[in-house]
Design a protein around this motif. Structure first.
Motif, PDB file in Angstrom:
ATOM      1  N   ALA A 115       0.830  -1.209   0.000  1.00 52.65           N
ATOM      2  CA  ALA A 115       0.000   0.000   0.000  1.00 52.65           C
ATOM      3  C   ALA A 115       0.862   1.257   0.000  1.00 52.65           C
ATOM      4  O   ALA A 115       0.554   2.236  -0.699  1.00 52.65           O
ATOM      5  CB  ALA A 115      -0.931  -0.010   1.219  1.00 52.65           C
ATOM      6  N   THR A 116       1.956   1.254   0.745  1.00 53.25           N
ATOM      7  CA  THR A 116       2.866   2.399   0.787  1.00 53.25           C
ATOM      8  C   THR A 116       3.485   2.640  -0.589  1.00 53.25           C
ATOM      9  O   THR A 116       3.555   3.778  -1.059  1.00 53.25           O
ATOM     10  CB  THR A 116       3.965   2.167   1.839  1.00 53.25           C
ATOM     11  OG1 THR A 116       3.334   1.989   3.116  1.00 53.25           O
ATOM     12  CG2 THR A 116       4.938   3.327   1.909  1.00 53.25           C
ATOM     13  N   ALA A 117       3.914   1.568  -1.246  1.00 53.12           N
ATOM     14  CA  ALA A 117       4.501   1.694  -2.582  1.00 53.12           C
ATOM     15  C   ALA A 117       3.486   2.251  -3.575  1.00 53.12           C
ATOM     16  O   ALA A 117       3.833   3.081  -4.427  1.00 53.12           O
ATOM     17  CB  ALA A 117       5.032   0.344  -3.056  1.00 53.12           C
ATOM     18  N   LEU A 118       2.236   1.835  -3.456  1.00 52.42           N
ATOM     19  CA  LEU A 118       1.197   2.377  -4.333  1.00 52.42           C
ATOM     20  C   LEU A 118       1.023   3.879  -4.117  1.00 52.42           C
ATOM     21  O   LEU A 118       0.955   4.656  -5.077  1.00 52.42           O
ATOM     22  CB  LEU A 118      -0.144   1.673  -4.097  1.00 52.42           C
ATOM     23  CG  LEU A 118      -0.258   0.230  -4.578  1.00 52.42           C
ATOM     24  CD1 LEU A 118      -1.601  -0.356  -4.160  1.00 52.42           C
ATOM     25  CD2 LEU A 118      -0.080   0.137  -6.083  1.00 52.42           C
ATOM     26  N   ARG A 119       0.949   4.285  -2.851  1.00 50.48           N
ATOM     27  CA  ARG A 119       0.773   5.714  -2.546  1.00 50.48           C
ATOM     28  C   ARG A 119       1.952   6.532  -3.059  1.00 50.48           C
ATOM     29  O   ARG A 119       1.774   7.616  -3.620  1.00 50.48           O
ATOM     30  CB  ARG A 119       0.580   5.912  -1.043  1.00 50.48           C
ATOM     31  CG  ARG A 119      -0.807   5.522  -0.562  1.00 50.48           C
ATOM     32  CD  ARG A 119      -1.055   5.949   0.888  1.00 50.48           C
ATOM     33  NE  ARG A 119      -0.305   5.149   1.839  1.00 50.48           N
ATOM     34  CZ  ARG A 119      -0.730   4.007   2.365  1.00 50.48           C
ATOM     35  NH1 ARG A 119      -1.892   3.510   2.020  1.00 50.48           N
ATOM     36  NH2 ARG A 119       0.007   3.356   3.241  1.00 50.48           N
ATOM     37  N   ARG A 120       3.151   6.025  -2.903  1.00 53.53           N
ATOM     38  CA  ARG A 120       4.345   6.748  -3.364  1.00 53.53           C
ATOM     39  C   ARG A 120       4.383   6.871  -4.886  1.00 53.53           C
ATOM     40  O   ARG A 120       4.995   7.784  -5.428  1.00 53.53           O
ATOM     41  CB  ARG A 120       5.610   6.087  -2.843  1.00 53.53           C
ATOM     42  CG  ARG A 120       5.781   6.296  -1.358  1.00 53.53           C
ATOM     43  CD  ARG A 120       7.059   5.702  -0.841  1.00 53.53           C
ATOM     44  NE  ARG A 120       7.142   5.950   0.591  1.00 53.53           N
ATOM     45  CZ  ARG A 120       7.787   5.182   1.445  1.00 53.53           C
ATOM     46  NH1 ARG A 120       8.446   4.121   1.017  1.00 53.53           N
ATOM     47  NH2 ARG A 120       7.801   5.477   2.724  1.00 53.53           N
ATOM     48  N   ALA A 121       3.726   5.944  -5.580  1.00 53.38           N
ATOM     49  CA  ALA A 121       3.668   5.979  -7.041  1.00 53.38           C
ATOM     50  C   ALA A 121       2.434   6.730  -7.531  1.00 53.38           C
ATOM     51  O   ALA A 121       2.122   6.701  -8.718  1.00 53.38           O
ATOM     52  CB  ALA A 121       3.669   4.557  -7.594  1.00 53.38           C
ATOM     53  N   ASP A 122       1.745   7.398  -6.608  1.00 55.69           N
ATOM     54  CA  ASP A 122       0.492   8.101  -6.920  1.00 55.69           C
ATOM     55  C   ASP A 122      -0.558   7.171  -7.519  1.00 55.69           C
ATOM     56  O   ASP A 122      -1.396   7.591  -8.318  1.00 55.69           O
ATOM     57  CB  ASP A 122       0.740   9.299  -7.851  1.00 55.69           C
ATOM     58  CG  ASP A 122       1.500  10.409  -7.153  1.00 55.69           C
ATOM     59  OD1 ASP A 122       1.312  10.583  -5.931  1.00 55.69           O
ATOM     60  OD2 ASP A 122       2.289  11.088  -7.829  1.00 55.69           O
ATOM     61  N   ALA A 123      -0.508   5.908  -7.160  1.00 53.20           N
ATOM     62  CA  ALA A 123      -1.518   4.940  -7.580  1.00 53.20           C
ATOM     63  C   ALA A 123      -2.543   4.813  -6.459  1.00 53.20           C
ATOM     64  O   ALA A 123      -2.270   5.165  -5.307  1.00 53.20           O
ATOM     65  CB  ALA A 123      -0.868   3.589  -7.852  1.00 53.20           C
ATOM     66  N   GLN A 124      -3.708   4.318  -6.805  1.00 46.78           N
ATOM     67  CA  GLN A 124      -4.736   4.145  -5.782  1.00 46.78           C
ATOM     68  C   GLN A 124      -5.622   2.964  -6.123  1.00 46.78           C
ATOM     69  O   GLN A 124      -5.832   2.653  -7.293  1.00 46.78           O
ATOM     70  CB  GLN A 124      -5.571   5.407  -5.634  1.00 46.78           C
ATOM     71  CG  GLN A 124      -6.326   5.811  -6.884  1.00 46.78           C
ATOM     72  CD  GLN A 124      -7.092   7.099  -6.693  1.00 46.78           C
ATOM     73  OE1 GLN A 124      -7.498   7.418  -5.588  1.00 46.78           O
ATOM     74  NE2 GLN A 124      -7.280   7.838  -7.756  1.00 46.78           N
ATOM     75  N   VAL A 125      -6.103   2.319  -5.105  1.00 43.81           N
ATOM     76  CA  VAL A 125      -7.064   1.241  -5.286  1.00 43.81           C
ATOM     77  C   VAL A 125      -8.401   1.914  -5.577  1.00 43.81           C
ATOM     78  O   VAL A 125      -8.852   2.767  -4.815  1.00 43.81           O
ATOM     79  CB  VAL A 125      -7.158   0.362  -4.021  1.00 43.81           C
ATOM     80  CG1 VAL A 125      -8.252  -0.685  -4.165  1.00 43.81           C
ATOM     81  CG2 VAL A 125      -5.813  -0.292  -3.732  1.00 43.81           C
ATOM     82  N   VAL A 126      -9.017   1.557  -6.688  1.00 45.74           N
ATOM     83  CA  VAL A 126     -10.281   2.192  -7.057  1.00 45.74           C
ATOM     84  C   VAL A 126     -11.476   1.291  -6.789  1.00 45.74           C
ATOM     85  O   VAL A 126     -12.618   1.729  -6.901  1.00 45.74           O
ATOM     86  CB  VAL A 126     -10.280   2.666  -8.529  1.00 45.74           C
ATOM     87  CG1 VAL A 126      -9.261   3.785  -8.712  1.00 45.74           C
ATOM     88  CG2 VAL A 126      -9.997   1.521  -9.479  1.00 45.74           C
ATOM     89  N   ALA A 127     -11.223   0.047  -6.436  1.00 47.73           N
ATOM     90  CA  ALA A 127     -12.293  -0.860  -6.040  1.00 47.73           C
ATOM     91  C   ALA A 127     -11.678  -1.989  -5.239  1.00 47.73           C
ATOM     92  O   ALA A 127     -10.532  -2.374  -5.465  1.00 47.73           O
ATOM     93  CB  ALA A 127     -13.016  -1.427  -7.258  1.00 47.73           C
ATOM     94  N   SER A 128     -12.420  -2.474  -4.285  1.00 48.81           N
ATOM     95  CA  SER A 128     -12.011  -3.662  -3.549  1.00 48.81           C
ATOM     96  C   SER A 128     -13.266  -4.302  -3.000  1.00 48.81           C
ATOM     97  O   SER A 128     -14.335  -3.705  -3.008  1.00 48.81           O
ATOM     98  CB  SER A 128     -11.013  -3.327  -2.434  1.00 48.81           C
ATOM     99  OG  SER A 128     -11.659  -2.720  -1.350  1.00 48.81           O
ATOM    100  N   GLY A 129     -13.139  -5.494  -2.535  1.00 48.51           N
ATOM    101  CA  GLY A 129     -14.299  -6.186  -1.989  1.00 48.51           C
ATOM    102  C   GLY A 129     -13.879  -7.507  -1.403  1.00 48.51           C
ATOM    103  O   GLY A 129     -12.691  -7.839  -1.359  1.00 48.51           O
ATOM    104  N   ARG A 130     -14.850  -8.223  -0.979  1.00 45.92           N
ATOM    105  CA  ARG A 130     -14.589  -9.527  -0.387  1.00 45.92           C
ATOM    106  C   ARG A 130     -15.581 -10.508  -0.980  1.00 45.92           C
ATOM    107  O   ARG A 130     -16.753 -10.178  -1.160  1.00 45.92           O
ATOM    108  CB  ARG A 130     -14.754  -9.448   1.126  1.00 45.92           C
ATOM    109  CG  ARG A 130     -14.577 -10.785   1.797  1.00 45.92           C
ATOM    110  CD  ARG A 130     -14.238 -10.665   3.258  1.00 45.92           C
ATOM    111  NE  ARG A 130     -12.857 -10.216   3.352  1.00 45.92           N
ATOM    112  CZ  ARG A 130     -12.452  -9.262   4.195  1.00 45.92           C
ATOM    113  NH1 ARG A 130     -13.307  -8.674   4.966  1.00 45.92           N
ATOM    114  NH2 ARG A 130     -11.198  -8.916   4.238  1.00 45.92           N
TER     115      ARG A 130
END
Length: 151
Positions: A115-130
């Motif tokens: 998650a930290t690597a995603l934030r540093r790359a200006d990426a974001q999770v746009v959907a998630s679920g279970r």
């Protein structure tokens, strides 16, 4: 954003209902093991009950007899302040009367580096679920039924 918050993993919550007086001790043992292994970090943990008249009340950890052979005191004091009266009432609204529940807010520490690597790359999770286990089993059965013979 502070450096501490920048490195936090995804945060989830669970509301686990059980019959009043029948705390899932084995499950709590596994939860303690997840904490001890550093896989999750409990931000908030509360136990609630819903009385026959619909009243929802919190329970102290000392009032919870899990029957587990694990020291639940490691979970005592897990309170970030994020779960308040509104969240207790929301959780209570989905409970059957005469039941109890554990409400857990937890960080998935195992996923923090990702998650930290995603934030540093200006990426974001746009959907998630279970996907629930019954839904997964149903989907697997359907996929198997569609599979051509001899494949």
């Amino acid at each position: 954003m502070s450096e501490e918050l920048e490195s936090i993993g995804p945060v989830d919550y669970l509301v686990v209902e059980f019959p009043l007086g029948h705390v899932p001790g084995e499950a709590l043992t596994h939860l303690v093991n997840l904490v001890d292994a550093g896989i999750v970090h409990i931000l908030d943990l509360i136990f609630i009950r819903k009385d026959a008249d619909g009243t929802v009340a919190t329970l102290e950890l000392s009032e919870v007899d899990s029957g587990a052979e694990v020291d639940l005191q490691v979970l005592d004091g897990a309170s970030s302040g994020l779960l308040g009266a509104d969240e207790v009432n929301d959780a209570g609204s989905v409970l059957e009367t005469g039941s109890a529940a554990m409400v857990a807010l937890y960080e998935n520490t195992w996923a923090a580096p990702f998650a930290t690597a995603l934030r540093r790359a200006d990426a974001q999770v746009v959907a998630s679920g279970r996907i629930t286990v019954p839904d997964l089993l149903e989907a697997l059965d359907a996929a198997e039924a569609r599979e051509p013979a001899g494949a």
